[in-house]
Design a protein around this motif. Structure first.
Motif, PDB file in Angstrom:
ATOM      1  N   GLU A  30       0.837  -1.203   0.000  1.00 16.99           N
ATOM      2  CA  GLU A  30       0.000   0.000   0.000  1.00 16.99           C
ATOM      3  C   GLU A  30       0.865   1.243   0.000  1.00 16.99           C
ATOM      4  N   ASP A  33      -3.673   5.707  -1.117  1.00 18.13           N
ATOM      5  CA  ASP A  33      -4.880   5.066  -1.644  1.00 18.13           C
ATOM      6  C   ASP A  33      -4.568   4.043  -2.735  1.00 18.13           C
ATOM      7  N   TRP A  34      -3.306   3.930  -3.118  1.00 20.11           N
ATOM      8  CA  TRP A  34      -2.905   3.075  -4.227  1.00 20.11           C
ATOM      9  C   TRP A  34      -2.186   1.827  -3.725  1.00 20.11           C
ATOM     10  N   LYS A  51       1.360   1.338 -10.396  1.00 15.60           N
ATOM     11  CA  LYS A  51       0.363   1.534  -9.348  1.00 15.60           C
ATOM     12  C   LYS A  51      -1.016   1.184  -9.880  1.00 15.60           C
ATOM     13  N   ARG A  52      -1.827   0.601  -9.011  1.00 15.82           N
ATOM     14  CA  ARG A  52      -3.220   0.310  -9.330  1.00 15.82           C
ATOM     15  C   ARG A  52      -4.047   0.568  -8.080  1.00 15.82           C
ATOM     16  N   LYS A  53      -5.342   0.704  -8.239  1.00  9.68           N
ATOM     17  CA  LYS A  53      -6.234   0.936  -7.100  1.00  9.68           C
ATOM     18  C   LYS A  53      -6.421  -0.309  -6.249  1.00  9.68           C
ATOM     19  N   GLY A  54      -6.294  -1.490  -6.840  1.00  8.64           N
ATOM     20  CA  GLY A  54      -6.531  -2.722  -6.099  1.00  8.64           C
ATOM     21  C   GLY A  54      -5.400  -3.718  -6.242  1.00  8.64           C
ATOM     22  N   LYS A  55      -5.489  -4.792  -5.460  1.00  3.03           N
ATOM     23  CA  LYS A  55      -4.496  -5.853  -5.526  1.00  3.03           C
ATOM     24  C   LYS A  55      -4.812  -6.790  -6.687  1.00  3.03           C
TER      25      LYS A  55
END
Length: 91
Positions: A30, A33-34, A51-55
Motif C-alpha cells: 500500500e 490510496d494506491w 500503481k493500481r487501485k486494487g491488488k
C-alpha cells in the motif's frame, strides 16, 4: 477499450514493449490510496513498477506482456534505474 501496444510505442519513442516475460517476483504494498506493484523479470536486474487501485492475484511464475519506459528513482540520495509500466497483460 483495449490499448494496442504497437500504437503506444509508435506515439512515444521512449516506450518499449516486451512479450512473454517470466515474472520471478511480484510484491504488492500500500502507498496511500494506491497499491504499488513491483515485478522482477527473469534475466533482468531492474525492477518494473506500476500503481493500481486494487491488488492483483500474484503474477509470480506467470508470463506477461509489458509496455514500459526507463525512469530514474532517487532513494536516500542515490539514483536507481526502474522501469515504469504503462500496460501489463498476462501472456
Amino acid at each position: 477499450m483495449q490499448s494496442d501496444p504497437k500504437k503506444l510505442v509508435e506515439k512515444n519513442q521512449n516506450l518499449n514493449h516486451s512479450e512473454l516475460l517470466k515474472v520471478v517476483s511480484h510484491i504488492q504494498r500500500e502507498q496511500g490510496d494506491w497499491i504499488l506493484h513491483t515485478l522482477m523479470i527473469e534475466g533482468c536486474e531492474v525492477p518494473f513498477k506500476f500503481k493500481r487501485k486494487g491488488k492483483y492475484l500474484s503474477l509470480k511464475g506467470a508470463r506477461v506482456n509489458i509496455t514500459y519506459y526507463p525512469e530514474q528513482e532517487t532513494v536516500a540520495g542515490m539514483n536507481f534505474e526502474v522501469m515504469k509500466v504503462v500496460r501489463i497483460k498476462r501472456g
